[in-house]
Design a protein around this motif. Structure first.
Motif, PDB file in Angstrom:
ATOM      1  N   GLY A  76      22.345  37.465   8.769  1.00 39.86           N
ATOM      2  CA  GLY A  76      23.592  37.290   8.026  1.00 39.86           C
ATOM      3  C   GLY A  76      24.823  37.776   8.780  1.00 39.86           C
ATOM      4  N   TRP A  77      24.641  38.610   9.805  1.00 35.06           N
ATOM      5  CA  TRP A  77      25.768  39.181  10.555  1.00 35.06           C
ATOM      6  C   TRP A  77      26.245  38.223  11.644  1.00 35.06           C
ATOM      7  CZ3 TRP A  77      28.246  43.460   9.076  1.00 35.06           C
ATOM      8  CH2 TRP A  77      27.590  44.320   8.188  1.00 35.06           C
ATOM      9  N   PRO A  78      27.538  37.868  11.666  1.00 38.07           N
ATOM     10  CA  PRO A  78      28.073  37.093  12.791  1.00 38.07           C
ATOM     11  C   PRO A  78      27.866  37.890  14.082  1.00 38.07           C
ATOM     12  CG  PRO A  78      29.634  37.144  10.969  1.00 38.07           C
ATOM     13  CD  PRO A  78      28.558  38.147  10.649  1.00 38.07           C
ATOM     14  N   VAL A  79      27.520  37.200  15.167  1.00 40.64           N
ATOM     15  CA  VAL A  79      27.262  37.907  16.423  1.00 40.64           C
ATOM     16  C   VAL A  79      28.240  37.491  17.519  1.00 40.64           C
ATOM     17  CG1 VAL A  79      24.854  38.468  15.943  1.00 40.64           C
ATOM     18  CG2 VAL A  79      25.405  36.295  17.041  1.00 40.64           C
ATOM     19  N   TYR A  80      28.431  38.423  18.466  1.00 35.19           N
ATOM     20  CA  TYR A  80      29.440  38.316  19.520  1.00 35.19           C
ATOM     21  C   TYR A  80      28.848  38.751  20.858  1.00 35.19           C
ATOM     22  CZ  TYR A  80      32.442  38.575  15.362  1.00 35.19           C
ATOM     23  OH  TYR A  80      33.012  38.349  14.139  1.00 35.19           O
ATOM     24  N   ARG A  81      29.506  38.318  21.941  1.00 39.25           N
ATOM     25  CA  ARG A  81      29.221  38.831  23.291  1.00 39.25           C
ATOM     26  C   ARG A  81      30.371  39.768  23.661  1.00 39.25           C
ATOM     27  NH1 ARG A  81      28.892  33.350  23.931  1.00 39.25           N
ATOM     28  NH2 ARG A  81      26.770  32.582  23.929  1.00 39.25           N
ATOM     29  N   HIS A  82      30.065  40.789  24.451  1.00 39.87           N
ATOM     30  CA  HIS A  82      31.096  41.709  24.922  1.00 39.87           C
ATOM     31  C   HIS A  82      31.629  41.161  26.241  1.00 39.87           C
ATOM     32  CE1 HIS A  82      32.379  45.897  26.411  1.00 39.87           C
ATOM     33  NE2 HIS A  82      33.230  45.502  25.482  1.00 39.87           N
ATOM     34  N   ALA A  83      32.905  40.780  26.275  1.00 39.75           N
ATOM     35  CA  ALA A  83      33.507  40.163  27.460  1.00 39.75           C
ATOM     36  C   ALA A  83      33.394  41.089  28.675  1.00 39.75           C
ATOM     37  CB  ALA A  83      34.973  39.828  27.193  1.00 39.75           C
ATOM     38  N   GLY A  84      33.087  40.501  29.797  1.00 38.99           N
ATOM     39  CA  GLY A  84      33.012  41.250  31.046  1.00 38.99           C
ATOM     40  C   GLY A  84      31.682  41.939  31.275  1.00 38.99           C
ATOM     41  N   GLU A  85      30.807  41.888  30.313  1.00 39.82           N
ATOM     42  CA  GLU A  85      29.505  42.532  30.452  1.00 39.82           C
ATOM     43  C   GLU A  85      28.568  41.628  31.255  1.00 39.82           C
ATOM     44  OE1 GLU A  85      28.085  45.249  26.998  1.00 39.82           O
ATOM     45  OE2 GLU A  85      26.868  43.433  26.901  1.00 39.82           O
ATOM     46  N   GLU A  86      27.682  42.229  32.019  1.00 37.83           N
ATOM     47  CA  GLU A  86      26.679  41.499  32.779  1.00 37.83           C
ATOM     48  C   GLU A  86      25.459  41.233  31.903  1.00 37.83           C
ATOM     49  OE1 GLU A  86      26.970  40.458  36.006  1.00 37.83           O
ATOM     50  OE2 GLU A  86      29.024  41.196  35.932  1.00 37.83           O
ATOM     51  N   PRO A  87      24.671  40.197  32.217  1.00 43.86           N
ATOM     52  CA  PRO A  87      23.437  39.977  31.459  1.00 43.86           C
ATOM     53  C   PRO A  87      22.560  41.237  31.476  1.00 43.86           C
ATOM     54  CG  PRO A  87      23.879  38.090  32.868  1.00 43.86           C
ATOM     55  CD  PRO A  87      24.866  39.163  33.242  1.00 43.86           C
ATOM     56  N   GLY A  88      22.009  41.567  30.320  1.00 41.56           N
ATOM     57  CA  GLY A  88      21.137  42.732  30.202  1.00 41.56           C
ATOM     58  C   GLY A  88      21.864  44.037  29.919  1.00 41.56           C
ATOM     59  N   ALA A  89      23.177  44.082  30.115  1.00 36.53           N
ATOM     60  CA  ALA A  89      23.939  45.311  29.862  1.00 36.53           C
ATOM     61  C   ALA A  89      24.102  45.523  28.360  1.00 36.53           C
ATOM     62  CB  ALA A  89      25.314  45.231  30.531  1.00 36.53           C
ATOM     63  N   THR A  90      24.265  46.758  27.972  1.00 33.87           N
ATOM     64  CA  THR A  90      24.457  47.098  26.551  1.00 33.87           C
ATOM     65  C   THR A  90      25.661  48.026  26.379  1.00 33.87           C
ATOM     66  OG1 THR A  90      22.875  48.923  26.761  1.00 33.87           O
ATOM     67  CG2 THR A  90      22.002  46.803  25.970  1.00 33.87           C
ATOM     68  N   ASP A  91      26.651  47.873  27.251  1.00 33.78           N
ATOM     69  CA  ASP A  91      27.828  48.749  27.246  1.00 33.78           C
ATOM     70  C   ASP A  91      28.647  48.663  25.962  1.00 33.78           C
ATOM     71  OD1 ASP A  91      27.098  49.362  29.880  1.00 33.78           O
ATOM     72  OD2 ASP A  91      28.433  47.822  30.703  1.00 33.78           O
ATOM     73  N   GLY A  92      28.557  47.553  25.240  1.00 34.03           N
ATOM     74  CA  GLY A  92      29.339  47.395  24.022  1.00 34.03           C
ATOM     75  C   GLY A  92      28.783  48.149  22.829  1.00 34.03           C
ATOM     76  N   HIS A  93      27.554  48.651  22.949  1.00 38.50           N
ATOM     77  CA  HIS A  93      26.923  49.342  21.822  1.00 38.50           C
ATOM     78  C   HIS A  93      27.679  50.627  21.485  1.00 38.50           C
ATOM     79  CE1 HIS A  93      23.713  50.317  19.035  1.00 38.50           C
ATOM     80  NE2 HIS A  93      23.720  51.543  19.521  1.00 38.50           N
ATOM     81  N   GLY A  94      28.121  50.733  20.240  1.00 35.78           N
ATOM     82  CA  GLY A  94      28.805  51.932  19.764  1.00 35.78           C
ATOM     83  C   GLY A  94      30.304  51.956  20.002  1.00 35.78           C
ATOM     84  N   GLU A 103      39.241  38.075  14.882  1.00 35.72           N
ATOM     85  CA  GLU A 103      40.084  36.921  15.207  1.00 35.72           C
ATOM     86  C   GLU A 103      41.119  37.310  16.258  1.00 35.72           C
ATOM     87  OE1 GLU A 103      41.407  34.365  11.815  1.00 35.72           O
ATOM     88  OE2 GLU A 103      40.977  36.206  10.701  1.00 35.72           O
ATOM     89  N   GLY A 104      41.834  36.318  16.762  1.00 37.26           N
ATOM     90  CA  GLY A 104      42.955  36.548  17.678  1.00 37.26           C
ATOM     91  C   GLY A 104      42.581  37.418  18.856  1.00 37.26           C
ATOM     92  N   PRO A 105      43.367  38.496  19.117  1.00 39.61           N
ATOM     93  CA  PRO A 105      43.112  39.353  20.273  1.00 39.61           C
ATOM     94  C   PRO A 105      41.704  39.964  20.274  1.00 39.61           C
ATOM     95  CG  PRO A 105      45.262  39.845  19.333  1.00 39.61           C
ATOM     96  CD  PRO A 105      44.574  38.890  18.392  1.00 39.61           C
ATOM     97  N   CYS A 106      41.120  40.157  19.094  1.00 34.60           N
ATOM     98  CA  CYS A 106      39.765  40.700  19.004  1.00 34.60           C
ATOM     99  C   CYS A 106      38.775  39.832  19.773  1.00 34.60           C
ATOM    100  CB  CYS A 106      39.350  40.820  17.537  1.00 34.60           C
ATOM    101  SG  CYS A 106      37.651  41.389  17.274  1.00 34.60           S
ATOM    102  N   THR A 107      38.956  38.513  19.727  1.00 34.53           N
ATOM    103  CA  THR A 107      38.008  37.601  20.367  1.00 34.53           C
ATOM    104  C   THR A 107      38.149  37.553  21.889  1.00 34.53           C
ATOM    105  OG1 THR A 107      39.437  35.669  20.079  1.00 34.53           O
ATOM    106  CG2 THR A 107      37.854  36.144  18.310  1.00 34.53           C
ATOM    107  N   GLU A 108      39.190  38.207  22.425  1.00 31.25           N
ATOM    108  CA  GLU A 108      39.310  38.294  23.881  1.00 31.25           C
ATOM    109  C   GLU A 108      38.303  39.291  24.432  1.00 31.25           C
ATOM    110  OE1 GLU A 108      43.413  39.039  24.870  1.00 31.25           O
ATOM    111  OE2 GLU A 108      44.071  37.343  23.640  1.00 31.25           O
ATOM    112  N   THR A 109      37.974  40.323  23.664  1.00 28.98           N
ATOM    113  CA  THR A 109      36.985  41.321  24.071  1.00 28.98           C
ATOM    114  C   THR A 109      35.618  41.013  23.488  1.00 28.98           C
ATOM    115  OG1 THR A 109      38.703  43.004  24.189  1.00 28.98           O
ATOM    116  CG2 THR A 109      36.435  43.784  24.051  1.00 28.98           C
TER     117      THR A 109
END
Length: 160
Positions: A125-143, A83-89
């Motif tokens: 069952g897991w809520p899912v998110y996009r990583h802000a600033g990432e390009e399509p196909g990128a997986t930089d948010g993993h880990g 929530e909150g600031p977390c959802t900015e990223t």
């Protein structure tokens, strides 16, 4: 025939011919499309399985953005805690009808009500998110922070 007489005769003939022709309504104005200034998302929610070299098969949205799950959330019961600031990223993926799943088991796709009352997409069952600033196909948010992982079509963490 004089020049003036010929001009009058031609003008009269033109008027007579125009009176006999069918009158057509002007063509309707064609609306101009607004210039595209940002990515536009298709209606509804679209998810599909996408094969990556680094992580194997992961789930992406309709524009090709990798979707992530957060270890701070839960799958049973589905609970979204970012929530909150977390959802900015980490942008919660909204769940909008119709939900179309390609290469993702329909039974794995669902929704959860966020603390703000909005419906969020879930995979396994897991809520899912996009990583802000990432390009399509990128997986930089993993880990990231050891808590964010690309989600597989059954809701598991992608293997690095």
């Amino acid at each position: 025939m004089s020049r003036t007489t010929a001009l009058v005769a031609l003008t009269a003939a033109a008027i007579a011919l125009s009176a006999c022709s069918t009158v057509e309504a002007p063509a309707p104005a064609v609306p101009r499309a607004a210039p595209v200034t940002e990515l536009q998302r298709p209606p509804g929610t679209i998810v599909s399985a996408n094969s990556t070299a680094r992580l194997g098969t992961v789930v992406v949205d309709g524009l090709g953005f990798t979707l992530y799950r957060f270890d701070g959330d839960s799958a049973r019961p589905s609970t979204a805690t970012c929530e909150g600031p977390c959802t900015e990223t980490w942008e919660p993926v909204p769940a909008a009808d119709p939900i179309t799943a390609e290469g993702v088991d329909d039974e794995a796709v669902g929704t959860v009500e966020r603390p703000d009352g909005q419906a969020q997409l879930t995979i396994g069952g897991w809520p899912v998110y996009r990583h802000a600033g990432e390009e399509p196909g990128a997986t930089d948010g993993h880990g990231v922070e050891g808590k964010w992982f690309a989600v597989t079509p059954d809701g598991d963490k992608a293997a690095a």
